[in-house]
Design a protein around this motif. Sequence first.
Motif, PDB file in Angstrom:
ATOM      1  N   GLY A 212      33.153  54.251  42.294  1.00 19.45           N
ATOM      2  CA  GLY A 212      32.141  55.211  41.941  1.00 19.45           C
ATOM      3  C   GLY A 212      30.993  55.173  42.741  1.00 19.45           C
ATOM      4  N   SER A 213      30.972  55.017  43.993  1.00 20.13           N
ATOM      5  CA  SER A 213      30.050  54.992  45.059  1.00 20.13           C
ATOM      6  C   SER A 213      29.531  56.367  45.614  1.00 20.13           C
ATOM      7  N   SER A 214      28.472  56.314  46.031  1.00 24.65           N
ATOM      8  CA  SER A 214      28.080  57.534  47.094  1.00 24.65           C
ATOM      9  C   SER A 214      29.019  57.758  48.265  1.00 24.65           C
ATOM     10  N   ALA A 215      28.441  58.822  48.752  1.00 22.62           N
ATOM     11  CA  ALA A 215      29.028  59.084  50.073  1.00 22.62           C
ATOM     12  C   ALA A 215      28.624  58.197  51.149  1.00 22.62           C
ATOM     13  N   SER A 216      27.645  57.595  51.227  1.00 22.60           N
ATOM     14  CA  SER A 216      26.801  56.754  52.332  1.00 22.60           C
ATOM     15  C   SER A 216      27.496  55.259  51.714  1.00 22.60           C
ATOM     16  N   GLN A 217      27.368  55.022  50.812  1.00 23.91           N
ATOM     17  CA  GLN A 217      27.971  53.731  50.265  1.00 23.91           C
ATOM     18  C   GLN A 217      29.430  53.427  50.648  1.00 23.91           C
ATOM     19  N   THR A 218      30.195  54.630  50.428  1.00 22.59           N
ATOM     20  CA  THR A 218      31.742  54.402  50.727  1.00 22.59           C
ATOM     21  C   THR A 218      31.951  54.433  52.347  1.00 22.59           C
ATOM     22  N   GLY A 219      31.074  55.129  52.863  1.00 20.33           N
ATOM     23  CA  GLY A 219      31.235  55.235  54.324  1.00 20.33           C
ATOM     24  C   GLY A 219      30.945  53.893  54.783  1.00 20.33           C
TER      25      GLY A 219
END
Length: 469
Positions: A59-66
């Motif tokens: 459930g993370s954001s795009a920057s956190q997942t990237g």
Amino acid sequence: MPLLRGRKLHFLHRGSSADRVDSVHGIVIVCTVFTAHLLCSMMTRCAGVLYLSWKNEFGSSASQTGAIASIMSSFSYFAAVLAGIACNRWGCRTTWILGGFMMFVSSLLSFWAFQLYQMYIIGAFLGTGVALCFISSSIAVAQYYKKYYAIAMGFTTAGTSSGMIVFPPLFRLLLDTYGWRGTMLITAGLSANICVVGAFYHPPYTERRRRIKQPEPDEQLEVSQTDNESIRMEIHPKSHEHAGRLDQKKGRSLLTLASSLASELGLNLVRRSYRFTLFCLIGMQFNIAYSCFVVFLVPRAQLCGIDEQKAPFLLSLFGFCGLGARVGSGFFVTRKIPVEVTYTISIILICVAALCTQAETYVAFAASACIVGVGTGANKAMFMVLLRKIVGLSNMASGCGISYMFGGIGDLLGPIFAGMLYDKTGNFTAVFYVLAGLVAASALQMLLLPLLGKIEPGLKEKEDQPAEV
């Protein structure tokens, strides 16, 4: 028996020249390094297929997942400094097997990761293992080849492109069947094979002779005199003269320690070779664009309406074109085309590929994947060749460590910055325009290399630089 032993030593001595060493066992080294690079590319260059699965799982954001792929890839560059030191201290074989073991354990532990920070830690350890394996295997090729080094590096680095052809559709199949946790478990088993191929390597005769070389008589005499001086100082501790000498000796020891540490890390290369410093900065800018392409090409295609089953094949197309470029670029360089020209053209191609993605059709994405595959393939194959030309063979381990550390900065900042820019704009259009401008600037900086070569102090190990590359 003595006659047979003498023949064996004579054979080893004959094999010490670069052109003879790479006759039989050199081919084995190329095959094993190819396999190691293929397996190393599983996670560092194919993590984009797992991007959406990680995003939905945590459930993370795009920057956190990237950041997962960013940390994984950047540590494969940051840890190159440690890999260079390990190769100098323990040899390529031990470093190679240790890197494969770290990749196996890290991929295995990801099966039990339930928090995002755990994936960050696992990515850091996995990237460190990749660095140990990649640097040691690349130096192994440099030890066995001289005249045909560019061709050998073209074939070995083709393993990375081959991995990008094979693993994206395989990951897609494994994701549909076992989920991302099962995929990581199978990846751990595949990574263990790096230890097996690393066991095939043994250093050439000249490298073994260098590592077992004893100190010179003058050095032994100097050590003995230093020890005797220390003993005399201990006998008269209250003497001001001897106390002053002791302080002076401590000062020299600290300076010697600092000098040894700087030399071990390869910092003398940055100070004495301006070309090497610029080369590291160009590599950092290039890796910003390269890492963003690898991580965000598939997600962008999916957000533009491309089918989820077809999008991963863009990375396979990327890898297939890179495979041909890596192999072919070595032949171009040996035909008297300067390696700097090939390297600059490869950077320009990345700029063109970034602009092609703005059409947002599958054909445009496919064309972009092909162009960036050719560009990165030639760039990665010629990277080690140009590095060896700048710093020489004896500085390869330290040069790899420093240059890959700069590349790791680019790999760390690239996906995170692109993810933040996407979170603000809601699309990837601005991201790829920025990447195109950054790569164009690095291509212009390549024109400064000949000028810096005329004004830099230069390195001492000129005799190790090959006459032909």
